[in-house]
Motif scaffolding. Structure first.
Motif, PDB file in Angstrom:
ATOM      1  N   LEU A  52       0.708  -1.240   0.301  1.00  0.00           N
ATOM      2  CA  LEU A  52      -0.120  -0.001  -0.277  1.00  0.00           C
ATOM      3  C   LEU A  52       0.858   1.369   0.157  1.00  0.00           C
ATOM      4  O   LEU A  52       0.584   2.317  -0.819  1.00  0.00           O
ATOM      5  N   TRP A  53       1.698   1.243   0.994  1.00  0.00           N
ATOM      6  CA  TRP A  53       2.821   2.454   0.946  1.00  0.00           C
ATOM      7  C   TRP A  53       3.342   2.618  -0.271  1.00  0.00           C
ATOM      8  O   TRP A  53       3.472   3.782  -0.824  1.00  0.00           O
ATOM      9  N   LEU A  54       3.920   1.723  -0.818  1.00  0.00           N
ATOM     10  CA  LEU A  54       4.807   1.762  -1.927  1.00  0.00           C
ATOM     11  C   LEU A  54       4.129   2.295  -3.356  1.00  0.00           C
ATOM     12  O   LEU A  54       4.369   3.385  -4.117  1.00  0.00           O
ATOM     13  N   PHE A  55       2.873   1.598  -3.517  1.00  0.00           N
ATOM     14  CA  PHE A  55       2.106   2.273  -4.523  1.00  0.00           C
ATOM     15  C   PHE A  55       1.240   3.644  -4.412  1.00  0.00           C
ATOM     16  O   PHE A  55       0.899   4.139  -5.464  1.00  0.00           O
ATOM     17  N   GLN A  56       0.819   3.652  -3.083  1.00  0.00           N
ATOM     18  CA  GLN A  56       0.048   4.887  -2.813  1.00  0.00           C
ATOM     19  C   GLN A  56       0.746   6.238  -2.732  1.00  0.00           C
ATOM     20  O   GLN A  56       0.225   7.217  -2.818  1.00  0.00           O
TER      21      GLN A  56
ATOM     22  N   PHE B  65       5.136   5.737  -5.241  1.00  0.00           N
ATOM     23  CA  PHE B  65       5.075   5.667  -6.593  1.00  0.00           C
ATOM     24  C   PHE B  65       3.991   6.516  -7.305  1.00  0.00           C
ATOM     25  O   PHE B  65       4.002   6.479  -8.557  1.00  0.00           O
ATOM     26  N   LEU B  66       3.285   7.127  -6.291  1.00  0.00           N
ATOM     27  CA  LEU B  66       1.999   7.856  -6.778  1.00  0.00           C
ATOM     28  C   LEU B  66       2.279   8.966  -7.942  1.00  0.00           C
ATOM     29  O   LEU B  66       1.714   9.017  -8.920  1.00  0.00           O
ATOM     30  N   ASP B  67       3.344   9.812  -7.402  1.00  0.00           N
ATOM     31  CA  ASP B  67       3.743  10.930  -8.677  1.00  0.00           C
ATOM     32  C   ASP B  67       4.151  10.439  -9.946  1.00  0.00           C
ATOM     33  O   ASP B  67       3.676  10.761 -10.820  1.00  0.00           O
TER      34      ASP B  67
END
Ligand code: ADP
Length: 473
Positions: free
Chosen positions: A20-24, A27-29
């Motif tokens: 969750l942390w990684l994708f949200q 890498f969100l930007d």
């Protein structure tokens, strides 16, 4: 176990949270920019697929649909189409020199350039400047006219979204960590509690307490384990009882003849008149009884260890029966016993001679011991197609139905006190059982209280006897 389950659940939750942390967050930007870039490229693809005349209308449609600005020049630098939907569009407010430098960069980069720019408002340093995504493509239309497509897309500020997401995720992380700990503790308790209870109860087995029941509630597997352990405990307790009984029986059985032997020997030594053949015979009988008992014990343990595998040879069962019954008759005739033998016909079976002899001996011996008032034992051979059955019947007191299944067990005696004097050790039938099972023979006992018992066994016949051959269809 508790800690292991906790570790697994914690690791699983940590993995989900990390994803969750990684994708949200991290890498969100990048995701957002990649999507925006793809969308701009899609627009450029659409524009180069239409004809020169259709450029303006297509640019208008694309600009309003995607919320972007589009500016298209021809090969000579003249404006071919323009769609301005953004009030602070970089392209429509830029000077020609800057646009030319962008085109040069695109040309140097295989005709395509995508770049992120900051829109700085002079003098305002307090807030993060809005960002734009610029895309330039040097290409040609469907009808082969050179064009330069320039597009400007606003980049929504992800920082605010990121902040919200970060604080939300922090909260989610906390909740998930607490929930994981709770769930792990619950699972571990529910799983380990019955196992702990069972292992506590199993500890009692080790110290010889077989009466504590095993309870396995909650899970089928644990229930099955509890059932198995309960059965084991029952068996162990039976074995323990048998062991106690065995010691009591054997010590009693050994003591009686030993007392007689030593008593009579002393008497004969001290009183010359008592040195009679009768007294010698008593000593002889008692030592024979001892020998029999010890032999029985040795034999049953040999059979049970599987050390005495039957040496099967073809043998005439009818002859074996005749011989054995004759010997028994001689032994018991002076006590008034009658042994009848009927149905004899030549029949051959595959069996270990000594062992089969032992079976017949033991069964006839029991029938003689328990035959009751009429002192009659009937032995019958029943020859059938492919098999032969031997029945040994007495008219004694019989065996109660609920005790019948147990008579084959080692050291089992129905009336312990009454029959002790007979010299029975409670082993005879268990030897019979071991031998017949090793021969894979059918055997059993039928009995009615008051009218006597019938013990039987059956063997397949070997077809080389004339009778049997005749019986074959
Ligand atoms: P035992 O040496 O005591 O006869 P067995 O193993 O031969 O031991 O027999 C076990 C028990 O089965 C006997 O103690 C007796 O109670 C019972 N039993 C065996 N044969 C007979 C029979 N023909 N009639 C009644 N009871 C019998």
């Amino acid at each position: 176990m508790q800690w292991k389950i906790f570790t697994y659940v914690a690791a699983f939750s940590a993995l989900i949270l990390a994803l969750l942390w990684l994708f949200q967050i991290f890498f969100l930007d990048d995701f957002y920019l990649a999507l925006s870039t793809r969308s701009l490229r899609g627009c450029a693809d659409r524009l180069q697929a239409v004809s020169y005349e259709e450029l303006q209308s297509t640019a208008d449609a694309l600009a309003s649909k995607n919320g972007i600005c589009i500016l298209i020049f021809d090969g000579g630098g003249g404006r071919v189409a323009s769609a301005d939907t953004q009030y602070n569009c970089l392209l429509h407010h830029a000077d020609a020199a800057w646009l030319t430098s962008l085109v040069r960069s695109a040309q140097a980069n295989d005709g395509e350039l995508t770049s992120r720019m900051e829109l700085r408002v002079n003098g305002d340093e307090s807030r993060t400047p809005p960002q734009r995504l610029l895309s330039v493509r040097v290409t040609a239309t469907a009808d082969n006219k050179n064009i330069i497509v320039m597009m400007d897309s606003p980049v929504a500020p992800v920082d605010g979204v990121l902040q919200t997401l970060t604080s939300q995720l922090a909260l989610i992380t906390l909740i998930v960590a607490l929930a994981a700990a709770g769930v792990a503790a619950l699972i571990a308790r529910r799983l380990s509690a019955p196992i702990k209870a069972i292992s506590r109860a199993a500890g009692n087995l080790a110290v010889g307490r077989y009466d504590i029941p095993f309870e396995g509630k909650g899970y089928r597997e644990i229930g099955e384990l509890a059932d198995t352990l309960n059965r084991t405990a029952a068996e162990l307790s039976k074995v323990e009882n048998l062991r106690r009984e065995l010691i009591a029986n054997i010590s009693h059985d050994l003591r009686t003849p030993l007392t007689m032997i030593s008593g009579y020997s002393e008497m004969m030594r001290d009183m010359p008149g008592e040195n009679t053949p009768e007294n010698c015979q008593i000593i002889l009988d008692e030592s024979n009884r001892l020998t029999r008992l010890v032999n029985d014990l040795v034999q049953v343990s040999r059979y049970q260890d599987g050390a005495a595998a039957p040496d099967r040879q073809p043998l005439r069962l009818d002859e074996l029966l005749r011989e054995t019954v004759d010997r028994y008759r001689r032994l018991t005739a002076h006590d008034g016993y009658t042994l009848t033998l009927t149905g004899l016909s030549a029949v051959t079976v595959l069996a270990d001679r000594d062992q089969l002899l032992q079976v017949i001996y033991n069964l006839i011996g029991n029938a003689v011991n328990y035959c009751g008032e009429d002192k009659t034992v009937e032995i019958r051979q029943i020859t059938r197609a492919g098999s032969v059955r031997v029945e040994i019947r007495d008219h004694g007191e019989g065996i109660e139905p609920e005790k019948l299944p147990y008579i084959w067990e080692r050291y089992y005696r129905i009336d312990r006190v009454h029959h002790r004097a007979d010299g029975g050790s409670g082993i005879g039938l268990s030897i019979v059982r071991e031998i017949l099972e090793a021969h894979k023979a059918v055997y059993g006992a039928e009995s009615r209280v008051g009218s006597g018992s019938c013990f039987y066994f059956e063997f397949p016949t070997v077809s080389d006897t004339p009778d049997d051959a005749a019986a074959q269809p």
